[in-house]
Design a protein around this motif. Structure first.
Motif, PDB file in Angstrom:
ATOM      1  N   UNK A   1      24.870 -20.270 -42.438  1.00 32.81           N
ATOM      2  CA  UNK A   1      25.323 -18.903 -42.725  1.00 32.81           C
ATOM      3  C   UNK A   1      26.848 -18.870 -42.688  1.00 32.81           C
ATOM      4  N   UNK A   2      27.452 -18.330 -43.751  1.00 34.71           N
ATOM      5  CA  UNK A   2      28.912 -18.240 -43.806  1.00 34.71           C
ATOM      6  C   UNK A   2      29.379 -16.975 -43.110  1.00 34.71           C
ATOM      7  N   UNK A   3      30.276 -17.142 -42.150  1.00 34.02           N
ATOM      8  CA  UNK A   3      30.812 -16.011 -41.402  1.00 34.02           C
ATOM      9  C   UNK A   3      32.318 -16.010 -41.545  1.00 34.02           C
ATOM     10  N   UNK A   4      32.909 -14.810 -41.675  1.00 38.61           N
ATOM     11  CA  UNK A   4      34.361 -14.757 -41.793  1.00 38.61           C
ATOM     12  C   UNK A   4      34.936 -13.627 -40.967  1.00 38.61           C
ATOM     13  N   UNK A   5      36.096 -13.885 -40.422  1.00 38.47           N
ATOM     14  CA  UNK A   5      36.849 -12.872 -39.710  1.00 38.47           C
ATOM     15  C   UNK A   5      37.301 -11.804 -40.715  1.00 38.47           C
ATOM     16  N   UNK A   6      36.918 -10.549 -40.501  1.00 36.84           N
ATOM     17  CA  UNK A   6      37.255  -9.518 -41.487  1.00 36.84           C
ATOM     18  C   UNK A   6      38.756  -9.360 -41.714  1.00 36.84           C
ATOM     19  N   UNK A   7      39.556  -9.534 -40.667  1.00 34.43           N
ATOM     20  CA  UNK A   7      41.000  -9.369 -40.849  1.00 34.43           C
ATOM     21  C   UNK A   7      41.579 -10.551 -41.631  1.00 34.43           C
ATOM     22  N   UNK A   8      41.081 -11.758 -41.374  1.00 30.82           N
ATOM     23  CA  UNK A   8      41.506 -12.931 -42.146  1.00 30.82           C
ATOM     24  C   UNK A   8      41.135 -12.738 -43.609  1.00 30.82           C
TER      25      UNK A   8
END
Lengths: 218, 275
Positions: free
Chosen positions: B42-49
């Motif tokens: 599952x790909x997860x990303x920091x919303x601010x990044x």
């Protein structure tokens, strides 16, 4: 919950501590940290990025510095910068380990943000940079010896690097087998830079320049 | 004093560090760091990044955006700044740093909590104007993640500087008032259903919760304005107040009904109410 907290007025100590000392300490820490690691060094020069990297300025913004490309690289060719504006962004030190351009491009697949363009699928269309012979006096082949290591190691032998024979005017009876980079074929993987036998490589990967005026053009 | 919440919280914080280090040990179920990662496919990303990358480069990858939305909604459900209290390695580090600095015990209030919002705005304006993702460049969270996964140690000067400043002059100043990611999560935390509730009838006013709270401002409305739950986004849901309270006057749970006297803005100082 106690109500006797006494901060209705500002005492001198509190003012000095909060108003002057804390910002001063912050400023000092920031200046110290910044001077050590925001050195302008790599910010402006050419950095060899992994395959599919978008244009330099946009790359610096698009890359979220997660290091997944470096973790995906089977050759450990991708490293992360540790200072300047590019801190945490991936680069390839071709002299240590060049890019071997895996056919399935795992680094491009790993990139979440599109800093390495996901439309990159054919390794032969990758343009990480272009190899250049930067020291023609130093190059053993151009001096008339049969080195040709860069030519033999090039994964696109006889396409990206060819050997062009010409008369050796110094001896008068031999041939110079000059390695010539063809920038329309060169992917910029850095294998030649890695292979160069001289202590300081005479063939290195530089930024791809669309229109380039060389003293010789084949 | 119990360790009902202390133990799982420390376990999650340590687990995050272990997860970041797992690729070094050769495991493949996790890659990346807190800016962007892949966990069990599952790909997860920091919303601010993600926000900075999209604004700065104009490149939009659907899976990237989806990963950021997934993380945002996850933290929305679990209290927003629970990222700070449970996951962030910098939060963990500064908490440990506090243990070595006795001066820090009574959390200082050097800058208002709202400072982070202005820094968040400044980061977004900078990336829009210059294309430099300021917080990705300086983020001690990214720096710690890369130090763990890639042994890139020189940039650790930044978290070290934070520890120094916090230990010498301004306790907790980074996590409380400066971190733009914390400010971002504080915005979504305000609307999060997971909140700390307050049972006034059990409270004896001993003040233990205020002493242990990393952001004691959020507890003030419980007494000053008679609120029955902590509504401020700045609450990190560390639940230290639940553990310390001898009367069990504080609880945690999902609360969906809007509170009549909700006081959400603790950024500005509260006017002294008449005694």
């Amino acid at each position: 919950m106690p109500k006797e907290r006494d901060d209705s007025g500002i005492s001198r100590r509190r003012f000095l501590k909060g108003g002057a000392l804390a910002p001063l300490a912050l400023a000092l820490a920031t200046a110290g940290g910044a001077s050590v690691y925001l050195r302008p060094g790599e910010a402006h020069g050419f950095v060899l990025r992994p395959p599919g990297a978008i244009a330099a300025r946009r790359f610096l913004a698009a890359c979220v510095r997660c290091g997944k490309c470096a973790q995906a690289c089977p050759y450990h060719a991708i490293r992360l910068q540790d200072r300047s504006v590019g801190i945490g962004t991936p680069y390839i030190a071709a002299r240590q380990i060049p890019c071997y351009l895996c056919p399935d491009l795992p680094c491009v697949k790993a990139c979440p943000s599109g800093a390495l363009d996901p439309k990159t699928t054919e390794v032969e269309k990758v343009r990480m940079g272009t190899a250049q012979i930067v020291d023609r006096e130093g190059c053993l082949s151009i001096r008339g010896l049969r080195c040709e290591v860069c030519y033999r190691q090039c994964p696109l032998i006889d396409q990206a690097i060819t050997l062009e024979p010409r008369h050796n005017p110094r001896t008068g009876e031999h041939t110079i087998m000059e390695p010539v980079v063809h920038r329309e074929k060169c992917v910029g993987c850095g294998v030649c830079e890695n292979a160069c036998v001289l202590p300081k490589p005479v063939i290195v990967v530089r930024e791809t320049v669309e229109v380039q005026r060389d003293s010789y053009d084949f | 004093m119990t360790s009902r919440w202390w133990l799982p919280r420390r376990a999650v914080q340590t687990g995050t560090i272990l997860l970041l280090a797992s690729p070094v040990a050769g495991f493949t179920f996790f890659s990346g760091n807190l800016a962007s990662a892949e966990l069990a496919g599952v790909r997860l990303s920091d919303p601010l990044a993600c926000l900075q990358a999209v604004i700065g480069s104009g490149v939009l990858i659907p899976s990237f955006l989806f990963g950021a939305l997934l993380v945002t909604s996850g933290y929305f459900v679990f209290g927003g700044r629970s990222f700070c209290g449970w996951v962030c390695p910098v939060g963990f580090l500064t908490e440990l740093g506090e243990k070595f600095s006795s001066k820090v015990r009574r959390g200082g209030r050097f800058l208002p909590l709202a400072t982070g919002r202005y820094i968040l705005a400044a980061v977004l304006v900078t990336v829009a104007a210059t294309g430099v993702p300021l917080f990705e460049v300086l983020s001690p969270i990214g720096i710690m993640g890369r130090a763990i996964a890639f042994a890139s140690l020189v940039p650790l000067l930044v978290p070290a500087a934070i520890l120094l400043v916090e230990g010498v002059a301004a306790p907790r100043v980074w996590c409380r008032s400066l971190c733009p990611l914390g400010a971002f999560y504080a915005i979504i935390a305000r609307f999060s259903p997971l909140k700390v509730g307050f049972h006034r009838e059990r409270c004896t006013g001993c003040g233990d919760c205020v002493a242990v709270c990393p952001v004691p401002e959020v507890l003030e409305p419980l007494w000053d304005q008679g609120a029955c739950r902590v509504c401020a986004g700045e609450c990190t849901r560390c639940l230290a107040c639940l553990d310390i309270c001898p009367e069990r006057a504080l609880s945690v749970g999902f609360r969906f009904k809007k509170e009549p006297h909700s006081v959400t803005d603790v950024g500005r100082p509260i006017e002294k109410s008449a005694p």
